[in-house]
Design an enzyme around this catalytic site. Structure first.
Site, PDB file in Angstrom:
ATOM      1  N   SER A 547       0.840  -1.196   0.000  1.00  0.00           N
ATOM      2  CA  SER A 547       0.000   0.000   0.000  1.00  0.00           C
ATOM      3  C   SER A 547       0.877   1.248   0.000  1.00  0.00           C
ATOM      4  O   SER A 547       1.646   1.450  -0.936  1.00  0.00           O
ATOM      5  CB  SER A 547      -0.963  -0.045   1.191  1.00  0.00           C
ATOM      6  N   ASP A 632      -9.567  -4.022  -5.488  1.00  0.00           N
ATOM      7  CA  ASP A 632      -9.041  -3.147  -4.442  1.00  0.00           C
ATOM      8  C   ASP A 632      -9.650  -1.748  -4.535  1.00  0.00           C
ATOM      9  O   ASP A 632      -9.562  -1.094  -5.573  1.00  0.00           O
ATOM     10  CB  ASP A 632      -7.515  -3.064  -4.573  1.00  0.00           C
ATOM     11  N   HIS A 667      -7.909  -5.324  -0.930  1.00  0.00           N
ATOM     12  CA  HIS A 667      -6.655  -4.648  -0.610  1.00  0.00           C
ATOM     13  C   HIS A 667      -5.755  -5.546   0.240  1.00  0.00           C
ATOM     14  O   HIS A 667      -4.538  -5.502   0.126  1.00  0.00           O
ATOM     15  CB  HIS A 667      -6.960  -3.344   0.138  1.00  0.00           C
TER      16      HIS A 667
END
Length: 695
Positions: A547, A632, A667
């Site tokens: 991320s 995501d 995610h």
């Protein structure tokens, strides 16, 4: 110096996918023009996009074929460390013991409770395995039992995009109520004390920003649930909470920092929410309740936060008084309130600590944890009148252990240590907490773990991980998957770089906005120091981040490719400038205070200097493994897809460049407890293959 075996991969034997170039002219708010050949990959519903992602998956599988068997062995090895049938430590709330358990061979938890005693019959509330039948992805969250113990609210996401639908279950009959909810459920919920009204948050359908709080009455259809609070500021999100005392419901307005709080008497659900203190730039606070006061953790004249209190009847700032003073070297990160005690979660010199204070006489003490690097967190402490604190301790070599701590006698009781099957013994490992000096003279901590007897001659391979954003600390907790690397002679290291809060709020502030590049320089400095101190060397050093940590990976690949043998970028935020310029993309507007607003010239120019996609160039890059999920909602799949496509155009080396897209994950990857291990096994097999190992 020993000779390093060459990689087992031969990407040149396969034709790498090459998506079409469809130049898109992008004009900034300041009139600057950029051309993006792969902007079109954001067309989620375009069959050509899916075809490209699937082609990349096939290409990756072909290149990874030499370690396919190793990947499967790693997966089975990791899976074998997890007890097939396991359960969480039960906690007491309002007369019931709550816990989750797993059954052999099943991917998902079963949420249960028992009335009054742990010897009572089990009541299964939600079996996620049943909900997940026939679904490629399933996440159940936000479980919340009504004050009368009669109803359970929970939410289910089958999309992987955090698009939750809310449900209410009658626990006495096991039947779902017909109640519906207006919009996509977001975040936590809060029951009024009458058990008939439930407050919940919903998202903007485009940006997925949590922007409304609604009130639902049990037995109604839900389509006309009134909005009781709405946040028009596109940079802020709404969050619901209920005081531990069950007296008040709070709504926080904020994102990376809380800025404003409204409150409501939980016994009066039809009343209007009231404001504690109006928002003000750089003035942050959050609220709990104790006795006849609100407890307010705030940065008001206290960069590392202090604790104030205000009477519940008149909580305006002029009536705030100090309870715990600010300390410049200690961050007040959070708190747990009891009727007779308060427990403060603090950070000092990179590590968490728990500070216990008795309300009656303000006597205080700290818990001792006895390891050089570790993490501690509060477990479920649901009972306001309790004199027992429950917490979880772990370190890089100590599995998570849940303790009850008697606040009166100061006695610890170990309730459970996670079982790590397969012969794991913590005595076989060493941990360290060391400091390096950053380019500007700041001390940056690193947590290390490795097997005893590791040679300090630079011959050991190393995996260095980092994050450094949003004020989130990368705590050195136990990771059972990492054992697979430690037992193969690796050093595992966590770089506690700026942008987190390991060293206080200043550590966060010094790694965001117009100081964001400190995060990247810190990480590169940590990598260099590990080599200088002969824990490893550059041709054996790997880096990994997810991320915002994936953004970190993208930057170091551009800035210091010679420092790393390989880099893993998971769901990486690598197209900073384009994403932050598009307010329709989820999370963008709320993060203007984290990265900057491209409409502001100075902030635009700063982001432009480090945005990985915009700074790719013709040079040799390390081996790169890039992981993403098609669904995501936090970092859109097209950021890593574009990045890989452009890298293929520019890189001048023959190293592996692989993009793997999880077509049904989120995610966080796959939703099942075992299935998500496959991604980690892939990462480790890739690393070992680069080192010439297929065992």
């Amino acid at each position: 110096m020993s000779t390093l075996p060459s990689s087992v991969f031969h990407p040149e034997r396969y034709e790498a996918p090459r998506p079409a170039k469809k130049p898109k002219r992008l004009v900034s708010a300041h009139g600057d023009v950029r051309t993006d050949d792969y902007y079109w990959l954001n067309e989620r519903d375009n069959p050509e996009v899916r075809a490209y992602l699937e082609a990349e998956n096939r290409y990756a599988d072909s290149v990874l074929a030499p370690v396919a068997a190793l990947q499967e062995r790693l997966f089975e090895e990791m899976k074998a460390r997890i007890p097939q049938d396991d359960n969480t430590v039960p906690y007491l709330k309002n007369g019931y013991w709550y816990y989750a358990r797993f059954e052999k061979g099943k991917e998902y938890p079963i949420y249960c409770r028992k009335k009054s005693s742990l010897e009572a019959p089990e009541e299964v509330m939600v079996d996620v395995n049943r909900l997940a039948e026939g679904k490629p992805y399933c996440l159940v969250a936000y479980l919340n039992v009504s004050p009368d113990n009669r109803l359970l609210f929970y939410a289910v996401d089958y999309s992987g995009r955090n698009l939750f639908e809310g449900r209410i279950l009658d626990l006495s009959t096991g039947r779902l109520l017909s109640d519906g909810f207006n919009g996509q459920i977001a975040g936590s919920t809060a029951w009024a004390n009458d058990g008939e009204h439930l407050f919940y948050a919903t998202k903007d359908p485009v940006t997925l920003r949590i922007d409304k709080i609604r009130r639902h009455r049990i037995g109604t259809g839900g389509k006309t649930d009134p909005v009781v609070l709405e946040e028009p500021d596109e940079t802020l999100y709404l969050y619901l909470a209920k005081s531990k005392s069950d007296r008040y419901i709070f709504v926080n307005h904020g994102y990376t920092e809380n800025q404003e709080t409204h409150y409501l008497d939980a016994n009066k659900p039809l009343d209007a929410f009231r404001l504690i203190r109006p928002r003000q730039k750089d003035f942050f606070y959050d609220v709990e309740h104790h006795d006849e006061h609100f407890l307010i953790r705030t940065n008001w004249n206290a960069r590392n936060f202090r604790l104030m209190q205000a009477p519940t009847q008149q909580p305006s700032p002029e009536r705030w008084t100090e309870v715990v003073a600010h300390r410049p070297d200690v961050l007040l990160e959070g708190l747990e309130v009891f009727r007779d005690y308060i427990v403060l979660v603090e950070r000092k010199e990179g590590l968490k600590q728990l500070r216990i204070i008795r309300w009656s006489d303000r006597q205080e003490h700290y818990l001792d944890f006895g390891e050089p690097t570790y993490t501690v967190s509060l477990e479920a402490n649901a009972e306001y009148d309790s004199k027992t604190l429950r917490y979880r301790f772990s370190s890089l070599k100590t599995p998570p252990s849940v303790f009850d701590y008697d606040l009166e006698t100061r006695q610890k009781t170990l309730l459970k240590t996670d079982s790590i099957l397969g012969g794991f013994d913590p005595a076989n490992y060493e941990t360290e907490f060391l400091w390096i000096t950053a380019r500007d003279g700041k001390g940056v901590p690193i947590s290390l773990a490795y097997r005893k007897g590791l040679p300090r001659d630079g011959s050991a391979p190393c995996l260095l991980v980092g994050y450094g954003s949003y004020g989130i600390a990368y705590d050195p907790g136990f990771n059972r998957e990492v054992i697979s690397l430690l037992d193969r002679g690796f050093v595992y290291a966590i770089a506690h770089v700026r942008g987190g809060v390991e060293l206080g709020y200043e550590w966060y502030d010094d790694g965001k906005m117009l100081r964001k590049m400190n995060t990247f320089y810190d990480f590169i400095g940590c990598a260099a120091a590990l080599c200088e101190r002969r824990y490893t060397r550059p041709d054996r050093l790997f880096a990994s981040g997810r991320s915002a940590g994936g953004l970190l990976m993208g930057v170091i690949a551009n800035w210091a490719p010679q420092q790393f043998r390989g880099i893993i970028a998971g769901v990486p935020f690598v197209d900073v400038l384009t994403t932050m310029s598009d307010p329709s993309i989820p999370l963008t507007t709320g993060e203007y205070t984290e990265w900057g607003n491209p409409a502001v010239r100075e902030e635009y120019e700063y982001m432009k200097q480090y945005s990985p996609y915009d700074n790719l160039k013709a040079q040799d890059y390390p081996h790169l493994l890039v992981l993403t999920s098609f669904a995501d909602s936090q970092v859109q799949y097209f950021e890593p897809a574009k990045w890989v496509a452009k890298l293929r155009d520019l890189k001048t080396d023959n190293n592996t460049l692989l993009l793997k897209t999880n077509m049904s994950g989120s995610h966080g990857g796959s939703s099942g407890r075992f299935e998500r291990l496959r991604e980690r096994a892939l990462e480790y097999a890739w690393i070992l293959g680069i080192l010439g190992r297929t065992e």
